[in-house]
Design a protein around this motif. Structure first.
Motif, PDB file in Angstrom:
ATOM      1  N   ILE A  41     -42.346   5.603  56.098  1.00  0.00           N
ATOM      2  CA  ILE A  41     -42.775   4.215  56.258  1.00  0.00           C
ATOM      3  C   ILE A  41     -41.605   3.275  55.969  1.00  0.00           C
ATOM      4  CG2 ILE A  41     -44.250   2.421  55.238  1.00  0.00           C
ATOM      5  CD1 ILE A  41     -46.374   4.692  54.830  1.00  0.00           C
TER       6      ILE A  41
ATOM      7  N   TYR B 228     -38.516   3.722  58.593  1.00  0.00           N
ATOM      8  CA  TYR B 228     -38.766   3.022  59.863  1.00  0.00           C
ATOM      9  C   TYR B 228     -38.221   1.605  59.799  1.00  0.00           C
ATOM     10  CZ  TYR B 228     -41.435   2.022  64.146  1.00  0.00           C
ATOM     11  OH  TYR B 228     -41.815   1.710  65.425  1.00  0.00           O
ATOM     12  N   LYS B 229     -38.345   1.009  58.596  1.00  0.00           N
ATOM     13  CA  LYS B 229     -37.855  -0.356  58.410  1.00  0.00           C
ATOM     14  C   LYS B 229     -36.389  -0.378  57.974  1.00  0.00           C
ATOM     15  CE  LYS B 229     -42.242  -1.465  56.215  1.00  0.00           C
ATOM     16  NZ  LYS B 229     -42.797  -2.098  54.994  1.00  0.00           N
TER      17      LYS B 229
ATOM     18  N   PHE C 263     -51.878  10.489  49.652  1.00  0.00           N
ATOM     19  CA  PHE C 263     -51.563   9.799  48.397  1.00  0.00           C
ATOM     20  C   PHE C 263     -52.656  10.052  47.355  1.00  0.00           C
ATOM     21  CE2 PHE C 263     -48.071   8.360  50.502  1.00  0.00           C
ATOM     22  CZ  PHE C 263     -48.145   7.191  51.241  1.00  0.00           C
TER      23      PHE C 263
ATOM     24  N   ARG D  11     -36.884  11.530  45.583  1.00  0.00           N
ATOM     25  CA  ARG D  11     -37.869  11.034  44.622  1.00  0.00           C
ATOM     26  C   ARG D  11     -37.944  11.914  43.385  1.00  0.00           C
ATOM     27  NH1 ARG D  11     -41.626   6.744  45.003  1.00  0.00           N
ATOM     28  NH2 ARG D  11     -40.242   5.979  46.618  1.00  0.00           N
TER      29      ARG D  11
ATOM     30  N   SER E 185     -36.910   7.068  38.562  1.00  0.00           N
ATOM     31  CA  SER E 185     -36.515   5.679  38.771  1.00  0.00           C
ATOM     32  C   SER E 185     -35.835   5.139  37.519  1.00  0.00           C
ATOM     33  CB  SER E 185     -37.784   4.874  39.036  1.00  0.00           C
ATOM     34  OG  SER E 185     -37.619   4.016  40.097  1.00  0.00           O
ATOM     35  N   PRO E 186     -34.897   4.202  37.681  1.00  0.00           N
ATOM     36  CA  PRO E 186     -34.333   3.572  36.484  1.00  0.00           C
ATOM     37  C   PRO E 186     -35.385   2.730  35.771  1.00  0.00           C
ATOM     38  CG  PRO E 186     -33.565   2.473  38.473  1.00  0.00           C
ATOM     39  CD  PRO E 186     -34.295   3.696  38.925  1.00  0.00           C
TER      40      PRO E 186
ATOM     41  N   TRP F  61     -43.309  -6.513  61.005  1.00  0.00           N
ATOM     42  CA  TRP F  61     -43.736  -5.123  60.847  1.00  0.00           C
ATOM     43  C   TRP F  61     -45.196  -4.864  61.206  1.00  0.00           C
ATOM     44  CZ3 TRP F  61     -39.638  -2.543  61.191  1.00  0.00           C
ATOM     45  CH2 TRP F  61     -38.460  -2.932  60.555  1.00  0.00           C
TER      46      TRP F  61
ATOM     47  N   TYR G  76     -44.322  10.619  53.685  1.00  0.00           N
ATOM     48  CA  TYR G  76     -44.904   9.420  54.276  1.00  0.00           C
ATOM     49  C   TYR G  76     -44.273   8.165  53.703  1.00  0.00           C
ATOM     50  CZ  TYR G  76     -48.584  12.096  56.599  1.00  0.00           C
ATOM     51  OH  TYR G  76     -49.276  12.963  57.401  1.00  0.00           O
ATOM     52  N   ASN G  77     -44.084   8.143  52.392  1.00  0.00           N
ATOM     53  CA  ASN G  77     -43.473   6.993  51.730  1.00  0.00           C
ATOM     54  C   ASN G  77     -42.094   6.727  52.323  1.00  0.00           C
ATOM     55  OD1 ASN G  77     -42.239   5.224  49.813  1.00  0.00           O
ATOM     56  ND2 ASN G  77     -43.620   5.954  48.224  1.00  0.00           N
TER      57      ASN G  77
ATOM     58  N   ARG H 188     -44.411  12.080  49.550  1.00  0.00           N
ATOM     59  CA  ARG H 188     -43.068  11.505  49.526  1.00  0.00           C
ATOM     60  C   ARG H 188     -42.560  11.311  50.947  1.00  0.00           C
ATOM     61  NH1 ARG H 188     -39.756  15.160  45.179  1.00  0.00           N
ATOM     62  NH2 ARG H 188     -40.752  14.450  43.238  1.00  0.00           N
TER      63      ARG H 188
ATOM     64  N   VAL I  26     -44.695  11.298  42.775  1.00  0.00           N
ATOM     65  CA  VAL I  26     -45.180  12.120  43.880  1.00  0.00           C
ATOM     66  C   VAL I  26     -45.086  11.386  45.209  1.00  0.00           C
ATOM     67  CG1 VAL I  26     -46.692  13.511  42.421  1.00  0.00           C
ATOM     68  CG2 VAL I  26     -47.626  11.494  43.566  1.00  0.00           C
ATOM     69  N   GLY I  27     -44.586  10.131  45.159  1.00  0.00           N
ATOM     70  CA  GLY I  27     -44.288   9.440  46.407  1.00  0.00           C
ATOM     71  C   GLY I  27     -45.392   8.569  46.967  1.00  0.00           C
TER      72      GLY I  27
ATOM     73  N   ILE J 219     -35.214   1.051  55.250  1.00  0.00           N
ATOM     74  CA  ILE J 219     -35.113   0.905  53.802  1.00  0.00           C
ATOM     75  C   ILE J 219     -35.045   2.286  53.176  1.00  0.00           C
ATOM     76  CG2 ILE J 219     -36.158  -0.114  51.744  1.00  0.00           C
ATOM     77  CD1 ILE J 219     -37.895  -1.787  53.679  1.00  0.00           C
ATOM     78  N   LYS J 220     -34.087   2.454  52.236  1.00  0.00           N
ATOM     79  CA  LYS J 220     -33.956   3.744  51.551  1.00  0.00           C
ATOM     80  C   LYS J 220     -34.756   3.689  50.256  1.00  0.00           C
ATOM     81  CE  LYS J 220     -29.400   5.109  53.132  1.00  0.00           C
ATOM     82  NZ  LYS J 220     -27.992   5.019  52.782  1.00  0.00           N
ATOM     83  N   VAL J 221     -35.756   4.580  50.161  1.00  0.00           N
ATOM     84  CA  VAL J 221     -36.526   4.620  48.918  1.00  0.00           C
ATOM     85  C   VAL J 221     -36.316   5.983  48.285  1.00  0.00           C
ATOM     86  CG1 VAL J 221     -38.130   2.826  49.560  1.00  0.00           C
ATOM     87  CG2 VAL J 221     -38.617   5.145  50.255  1.00  0.00           C
TER      88      VAL J 221
ATOM     89  N   LEU K  43     -42.074   2.364  44.696  1.00  0.00           N
ATOM     90  CA  LEU K  43     -40.713   2.864  44.510  1.00  0.00           C
ATOM     91  C   LEU K  43     -40.635   3.931  43.437  1.00  0.00           C
ATOM     92  CD1 LEU K  43     -38.047   0.020  44.323  1.00  0.00           C
ATOM     93  CD2 LEU K  43     -38.462   1.629  46.171  1.00  0.00           C
TER      94      LEU K  43
END
Lengths: 427, 219
Positions: free
Chosen positions: B211, B214-215, A23, B60, B64-65, A264, B207-208, B205, A109-110, B217-219, A105
């Motif tokens: 992470i 795994y839960k 990051f 990604r 984003s909106p 978690w 890793y994001n 991206r 670059v994530g 959640i769609k990011v 979010l």
């Protein structure tokens, strides 16, 4: 370098894993994270830019983990992190960040910036730089069992009232129950009507459940302040109790970060998987709804909306369930702008509400929630986090807005199908 | 050393050295990051880290909106720059000649006039981004010497290439030497600066997404 600063820097070094380093390396200083963060949008102060909150730790990464950084450091040409700097960064890391994750979010670059702040807090705590209010709350949690000083005596008093009100038993420490309910301090202290509410819901569903006298508190100040050791101690109490009572499921309460802590982070904090499953109370209610074990009657025609607790929704993954539940009883439910994954934080999560130094800033950034509410003109806000409830009530009062704030579980319980209510009347 | 020898050096060994530093440097950088590893996640997964990572790596790229004017300027100008840069790099016939000799396959070029327009637009985008970085309070606070250095290193090949093709400034051979040197500087600097984001964007991206995935959640 003082001993405590050294501890802080070492803690930061320990926290740098592949995601953290990636990051830091990927950040192109585009500033888009600023526009996702309510602390920036409502103040327009660039210092609240999410990735800027990480600046000291970024230098630690550069000086310890990169070729040129290490070289320049050895040649004495780099700027080491100082105590003064960490002092300066303390309000940025603790007052202006609720770990809400909106920044994570939007980063092109994530970068998962909330993940990064959580880890930087480990360094801040080790260096002694955390807000006094949060330190006190953490100490109370460790020593007394709750950041608000709520004890088993308080809980037992509420349980007695709940049994009288519902005519149903609330059993403590019942070994072999399927479910063990955990509560948050704020619920026990401010919103104890949750206890009769879940009692009636679980009775209708025929759920076998209990609470543990030594493991009923889900609030985790260790997570908020950023101390994995303290967080592990606190979550460990719940785990020990659940193992002692041999339950299959532990129910995480209407609380945001308690879910993050228990569901978690918990197994990673204590270093082993759980022999039980964790389910958020709202997840459980929705499961009961979809299997016909939760039956409601009547409608609440109030024009109402749902505030998404950040740790439950965006960071926790429990997104649709509140809507499915509300659709059973609320024909005038409307979504606020940016509802769901993109919703805006109440401003008080992640330890901010325990930090009175942050009050002024928190009240200021409530403008964002106010704007969302003004757009839909509702009479009630429903939510599933007792801290959000307190923060929403506080913000609404501060802005002279007459909306009521309601717990989703309470609302569902009020509409339980009558036959079960009557049956409950006879003990 | 005369001009001819210098030209042969920069377009021969010089380019080779730069390319090797670039490739080995990027590999080193990626390994340096990846090998730090992650602690195994002991929580019960709700979804798939793998699918989450793969999804976010590409998803990604969609902004984003809720963009503000800062966001619109950054995203639109940013995309114009990146796409324009890649078109200029990959679809100018002289570049294709060079690249296909190394890659052993070739592809059609775009008309030179179109490349010229693309280059001008790309240069305009870069200047816009620089001005924005300097005048926007958030960007100004975040920016350090590296942001301005990498801007210069990226700008120079574009500018010198444009001047070379249009026959402006120095003589052809001199300008060609300068152009190639600016490219070599860019290649060598990439692994050691934020320019490495050409690869680390995708691993970050990943890793994001992992992470969150795994839960469930769609990011």
């Amino acid at each position: 370098m003082s001993a405590s600063l050294n501890r802080g820097v070492q803690a930061m070094i320990e926290q740098i894993d592949a995601p953290m380093a990636t990051f830091f390396s990927a950040c192109v200083h585009c500033g888009l994270c600023a526009d996702a963060c309510l602390f920036y949008t409502e103040t327009q102060d660039p210092k609240y830019t999410p990735i800027h909150k990480l600046a000291p730790m970024r230098r630690v990464w550069q000086q310890e983990f990169t070729f040129w950084g290490r070289l320049l450091s050895k040649l004495g040409l780099s700027k080491p992190v100082t105590d003064t700097e960490l002092s300066e960064w303390e309000p940025l890391i603790y007052d202006s960040c609720t770990l809400c994750g909106r920044c994570s979010l939007v980063c092109p670059v994530g970068n998962d910036i909330a993940y990064m702040v959580r880890k930087m807090r480990e360094g801040m705590v080790a260096a002694g730089h955390a807000p006094q209010g949060l330190k006190d709350a953490t100490r109370r949690s460790i020593e007394q069992g709750s950041p608000m000083g709520v004890t088993i005596v308080t809980l037992k008093a509420h349980i007695k009232h709940a049994e009288q009100e519902t005519g149903l038993p609330v059993l403590l420490d019942r070994e072999g129950s399927d479910y063990m309910l955990v509560l948050s301090s704020a619920e026990i202290a401010d919103f104890s009507e949750i206890i009769p509410a879940v009692t009636r819901i679980f009775h209708q569903a025929g759920l076998s459940w209990t609470m543990a006298s030594d493991g009923f508190e889900g609030t985790n100040s260790g997570i908020q302040i950023g101390s994995s050791d303290l967080a592990a101690e606190l979550v460990g109490r719940i785990v020990k109790a659940a193992e002692r009572l041999k339950v299959k499921y532990v129910i995480s309460p209407e609380c945001g970060h308690a879910y993050t802590a228990l569901r978690w982070e918990g197994p990673n904090l204590i270093g082993r998987p759980y022999p039980f499953e964790v389910v958020h109370i709202i997840e459980l209610l929705d499961q009961l709804r979809s299997t016909g074990r939760l039956r409601t009657e009547g409608l609440d025609n109030t024009r109402m909306t749902f505030h998404d607790p950040c740790q439950m929704v965006r960071r926790g993954g429990v997104i649709e369930q509140p809507r499915s539940l509300l659709h059973m009883i609320a024909p005038n439910f409307v979504e606020m702008p940016d509802a769901g994954m993109q919703n805006w934080c109440c401003g008080g999560g992640g330890g901010v509400s325990a930090n009175s130094r942050a009050d002024t800033l928190r009240h200021k950034v409530f403008d964002r929630k106010k704007a969302q509410l003004d757009a839909i003109k509702v009479d009630s806000i429903v939510t599933s986090c007792s801290n959000c409830r307190n923060m929403l009530e506080d913000g609404l009062e501060h802005n002279h807005m007459k909306l009521s704030v309601i717990s989703l579980t309470d609302l569902i319980a009020e509409h339980l199908a009558e036959d079960d209510k009557q049956e409950a009347g006879k003990l | 050393m005369n001009q001819q020898t210098l030209l042969e050096f920069v377009r021969g060994p010089g380019l080779q050295i730069a390319a090797v530093v670039f490739v080995l440097g990027m590999v080193y950088r990626l390994l340096q990051l990846l090998l730090l590893g992650r602690k195994k996640n002991l929580a019960t997964p709700r979804g798939s880290a793998l699918r989450g990572g793969l999804r976010t790596m590409w998803h990604r790229s969609i902004p984003s909106p809720g963009l503000t004017s800062r966001g619109y300027i950054t995203v639109i100008t940013g995309y114009v720059f990146h796409i324009g840069f890649m078109i200029t790099l990959l679809f100018l016939s002289q570049h294709i000649e060079l690249l296909s000799a190394v890659l052993k396959f070739e592809w059609p070029a775009l008309p030179p006039g179109l490349i010229t327009i693309t280059t001008i637009v790309t240069i305009a985008a870069m200047v816009t981004l620089l001005v924005h970085r300097f005048t926007d309070p958030v960007k100004r606070l975040l920016s350090d010497y590296q942001d301005y250095l990498t801007w210069i290193l990226t700008f120079l090949p574009l500018l010198t290439g444009f001047l070379l093709k249009q026959g402006i400034g120095l003589g052809y051979q001199q300008m060609l030497i300068v152009h190639i040197i600016t490219l070599e500087l860019l290649l060598i600097a990439t692994p050691f600066t934020k320019l490495a984001h050409m690869l680390t964007t995708f691993s970050a991206r990943w890793y994001n997404g992992a992470i969150a995935g795994y839960k469930g959640i769609k990011v």
